[in-house]
Scaffold this motif. Structure first.
Motif, PDB file in Angstrom:
ATOM      1  N   SER A  28      25.849   9.110  28.438  1.00  0.00           N
ATOM      2  CA  SER A  28      25.659   9.034  29.884  1.00  0.00           C
ATOM      3  C   SER A  28      25.229   7.630  30.276  1.00  0.00           C
ATOM      4  N   THR A  29      25.182   7.408  31.572  1.00  0.00           N
ATOM      5  CA  THR A  29      24.743   6.115  32.099  1.00  0.00           C
ATOM      6  C   THR A  29      23.858   6.350  33.317  1.00  0.00           C
ATOM      7  N   ARG A  30      23.167   5.301  33.715  1.00  0.00           N
ATOM      8  CA  ARG A  30      22.408   5.333  34.962  1.00  0.00           C
ATOM      9  C   ARG A  30      22.382   3.925  35.544  1.00  0.00           C
ATOM     10  N   ILE A  31      22.291   3.865  36.837  1.00  0.00           N
ATOM     11  CA  ILE A  31      22.207   2.574  37.519  1.00  0.00           C
ATOM     12  C   ILE A  31      20.736   2.181  37.635  1.00  0.00           C
ATOM     13  N   ALA A  32      20.412   0.993  37.151  1.00  0.00           N
ATOM     14  CA  ALA A  32      19.043   0.474  37.256  1.00  0.00           C
ATOM     15  C   ALA A  32      19.098  -0.836  38.022  1.00  0.00           C
ATOM     16  N   GLU A  33      17.951  -1.333  38.385  1.00  0.00           N
ATOM     17  CA  GLU A  33      17.921  -2.609  39.088  1.00  0.00           C
ATOM     18  C   GLU A  33      16.610  -3.331  38.846  1.00  0.00           C
ATOM     19  N   ASP A  34      16.684  -4.652  38.910  1.00  0.00           N
ATOM     20  CA  ASP A  34      15.487  -5.475  38.887  1.00  0.00           C
ATOM     21  C   ASP A  34      15.458  -6.276  40.187  1.00  0.00           C
ATOM     22  N   TYR A  35      14.641  -7.288  40.243  1.00  0.00           N
ATOM     23  CA  TYR A  35      14.523  -8.033  41.495  1.00  0.00           C
ATOM     24  C   TYR A  35      15.737  -8.900  41.794  1.00  0.00           C
ATOM     25  N   LEU A  36      16.650  -9.009  40.822  1.00  0.00           N
ATOM     26  CA  LEU A  36      17.836  -9.848  41.015  1.00  0.00           C
ATOM     27  C   LEU A  36      19.103  -9.056  41.302  1.00  0.00           C
ATOM     28  N   SER A  37      19.287  -7.939  40.590  1.00  0.00           N
ATOM     29  CA  SER A  37      20.572  -7.243  40.703  1.00  0.00           C
ATOM     30  C   SER A  37      20.490  -5.814  40.194  1.00  0.00           C
ATOM     31  N   LYS A  38      21.590  -5.100  40.386  1.00  0.00           N
ATOM     32  CA  LYS A  38      21.752  -3.770  39.817  1.00  0.00           C
ATOM     33  C   LYS A  38      22.586  -3.883  38.545  1.00  0.00           C
ATOM     34  N   PHE A  39      22.354  -2.967  37.619  1.00  0.00           N
ATOM     35  CA  PHE A  39      23.105  -2.982  36.364  1.00  0.00           C
ATOM     36  C   PHE A  39      23.149  -1.569  35.784  1.00  0.00           C
ATOM     37  N   VAL A  40      24.012  -1.378  34.798  1.00  0.00           N
ATOM     38  CA  VAL A  40      24.208  -0.072  34.180  1.00  0.00           C
ATOM     39  C   VAL A  40      23.443   0.006  32.864  1.00  0.00           C
ATOM     40  N   MET A  41      22.705   1.087  32.678  1.00  0.00           N
ATOM     41  CA  MET A  41      22.054   1.372  31.402  1.00  0.00           C
ATOM     42  C   MET A  41      22.867   2.442  30.680  1.00  0.00           C
ATOM     43  N   TYR A  42      23.234   2.166  29.431  1.00  0.00           N
ATOM     44  CA  TYR A  42      24.060   3.079  28.638  1.00  0.00           C
ATOM     45  C   TYR A  42      23.176   3.822  27.638  1.00  0.00           C
ATOM     46  N   LYS A  43      23.263   5.146  27.656  1.00  0.00           N
ATOM     47  CA  LYS A  43      22.479   5.980  26.741  1.00  0.00           C
ATOM     48  C   LYS A  43      23.266   6.174  25.449  1.00  0.00           C
ATOM     49  N   ILE A  44      22.753   5.577  24.374  1.00  0.00           N
ATOM     50  CA  ILE A  44      23.430   5.615  23.072  1.00  0.00           C
ATOM     51  C   ILE A  44      22.738   6.630  22.171  1.00  0.00           C
ATOM     52  N   VAL A  45      23.492   7.565  21.650  1.00  0.00           N
ATOM     53  CA  VAL A  45      22.972   8.568  20.728  1.00  0.00           C
ATOM     54  C   VAL A  45      23.487   8.243  19.329  1.00  0.00           C
ATOM     55  N   ILE A  46      22.589   8.245  18.349  1.00  0.00           N
ATOM     56  CA  ILE A  46      22.960   7.924  16.963  1.00  0.00           C
ATOM     57  C   ILE A  46      22.807   9.175  16.123  1.00  0.00           C
ATOM     58  N   ILE A  47      23.886   9.585  15.481  1.00  0.00           N
ATOM     59  CA  ILE A  47      23.903  10.816  14.695  1.00  0.00           C
ATOM     60  C   ILE A  47      24.322  10.497  13.266  1.00  0.00           C
ATOM     61  N   LYS A  48      23.586  11.040  12.310  1.00  0.00           N
ATOM     62  CA  LYS A  48      23.935  10.857  10.896  1.00  0.00           C
ATOM     63  C   LYS A  48      24.825  12.017  10.449  1.00  0.00           C
ATOM     64  N   THR A  49      25.959  11.692   9.850  1.00  0.00           N
ATOM     65  CA  THR A  49      26.854  12.725   9.340  1.00  0.00           C
ATOM     66  C   THR A  49      26.611  12.899   7.845  1.00  0.00           C
ATOM     67  N   GLY A  50      27.232  13.929   7.259  1.00  0.00           N
ATOM     68  CA  GLY A  50      27.112  14.149   5.821  1.00  0.00           C
ATOM     69  C   GLY A  50      25.949  15.046   5.464  1.00  0.00           C
ATOM     70  N   SER A  51      25.063  15.316   6.400  1.00  0.00           N
ATOM     71  CA  SER A  51      23.947  16.232   6.201  1.00  0.00           C
ATOM     72  C   SER A  51      23.472  16.679   7.577  1.00  0.00           C
ATOM     73  N   PHE A  52      22.667  17.732   7.588  1.00  0.00           N
ATOM     74  CA  PHE A  52      22.155  18.196   8.881  1.00  0.00           C
ATOM     75  C   PHE A  52      21.226  17.146   9.464  1.00  0.00           C
ATOM     76  N   ASP A  53      21.466  16.760  10.691  1.00  0.00           N
ATOM     77  CA  ASP A  53      20.661  15.745  11.351  1.00  0.00           C
ATOM     78  C   ASP A  53      19.936  16.383  12.528  1.00  0.00           C
ATOM     79  N   GLY A  54      18.660  16.691  12.321  1.00  0.00           N
ATOM     80  CA  GLY A  54      17.877  17.308  13.377  1.00  0.00           C
ATOM     81  C   GLY A  54      17.143  16.310  14.238  1.00  0.00           C
ATOM     82  N   LYS A  55      17.377  15.019  13.985  1.00  0.00           N
ATOM     83  CA  LYS A  55      16.680  13.962  14.723  1.00  0.00           C
ATOM     84  C   LYS A  55      17.688  13.104  15.466  1.00  0.00           C
ATOM     85  N   LYS A  56      18.303  13.677  16.471  1.00  0.00           N
ATOM     86  CA  LYS A  56      19.304  12.948  17.253  1.00  0.00           C
ATOM     87  C   LYS A  56      18.593  12.079  18.288  1.00  0.00           C
TER      88      LYS A  56
END
Length: 268
Positions: A28-56
């Motif tokens: 997902s993404t969200r629009i954020a801004e500071d005192y200069l401009s607006k920008f997009v924040m990208y939500k990055i999810v990291i998943i480990k494969t090859g075994s059960f990963d309960g800490k996404k």
């Protein structure tokens, strides 16, 4: 063997034969801004494969963070990254839904391409992209005595490092030691001792590491207060093999907390 034991056995056999790697998703993404401009924040999810990963776990980064990563990596891996495509900057209309959707895909593919290059995914530049900002905030919280917030941050960092630095797990020692300091100063001695043991295990083959003796000193103190075996820990210091590797700062021996607080400088 019981049915459950058989299931666990075959599950382990299945996963032992699968290579472990990471998958990157931009959910997902969200629009954020500071005192200069607006920008997009990208939500990055990291998943480990090859075994059960309960800490996404996930992080948020903006396009300029990716741009900085790319520029830093090119300094050391220009030849290896010859075919890596970095999404171009868009000056006008970069906040439209269509552009954001296209960039989400492009940045996800970019991370996949980087991770596919062995030397890149093992580089400090790649790892720090995911944890540097959190480290800075965490160490600042410790300096300010905000231990509860610091613990939350460093636990998140640890989850990320467990995925990112399997090639060199000693990189997790500083994070574990930060957690030891937080728990100790909050008088949660059992938890501090438990985490400290994990850090010592990682340092077992690295007695000259700057954290080795300050951590040992702290663990001896914790073991004594908790009524645990502290003599074997003391022997590791007194056996003479590490007497010349005592960590120092401006000519004086440093405590584990002093060493952890000093780490903030390395994240700036």
């Amino acid at each position: 063997m019981t049915t459950r034991e058989l299931q666990l056995y075959w599950q382990k056999e299945k996963y032992d034969g699968k290579p472990i790697k990471l998958l990157f998703q931009i959910q997902s993404t969200r629009i954020a801004e500071d005192y200069l401009s607006k920008f997009v924040m990208y939500k990055i999810v990291i998943i480990k494969t090859g075994s059960f990963d309960g800490k996404k776990v996930f992080i948020e980064r903006r396009y300029s963070d990716f741009e900085t990563l790319h520029r830093n990596l090119l300094k050391d891996f220009k030849d290896e990254m010859e075919d890596v495509i970095f999404p171009k900057k868009i000056l006008i209309g970069n906040l439209t839904e269509e552009i954001i959707r296209m960039r989400m895909i492009a940045l996800k593919d970019y991370l996949d391409e980087l991770y596919a290059i062995r030397c890149v995914r093992k580089s400090s530049q790649f790892v720090m992209f995911f944890i540097k900002s959190d480290l800075g905030e965490g160490y600042s919280c410790i300096r300010g005595g905000q231990y509860k917030r610091a613990m939350e941050i460093f636990q998140q960092v640890l989850y990320l490092q467990e995925k990112l630095v399997e090639h060199y797990p000693v990189m997790m020692v500083s994070t574990l030691c930060a957690l030891v300091v937080c728990h100790k100063d909050m008088d949660e001695l059992e938890k501090a001792y438990e985490i400290g043991l994990k850090a010592l295990e990682l340092l077992d083959k690295h007695p000259k590491h700057r954290y080795y003796n300050p951590l040992l000193d702290t663990m001896i103190s914790l073991a004594y207060k908790l009524g645990k075996d502290f003599l074997s820990l003391r022997e590791k210091i007194e056996n003479g093999e590490n007497k010349t590797t005592r960590s120092s700062f401006e000519g004086e021996m440093v405590t584990l907390k002093e060493l952890v607080v000093k780490e903030r400088v390395n994240t700036e």
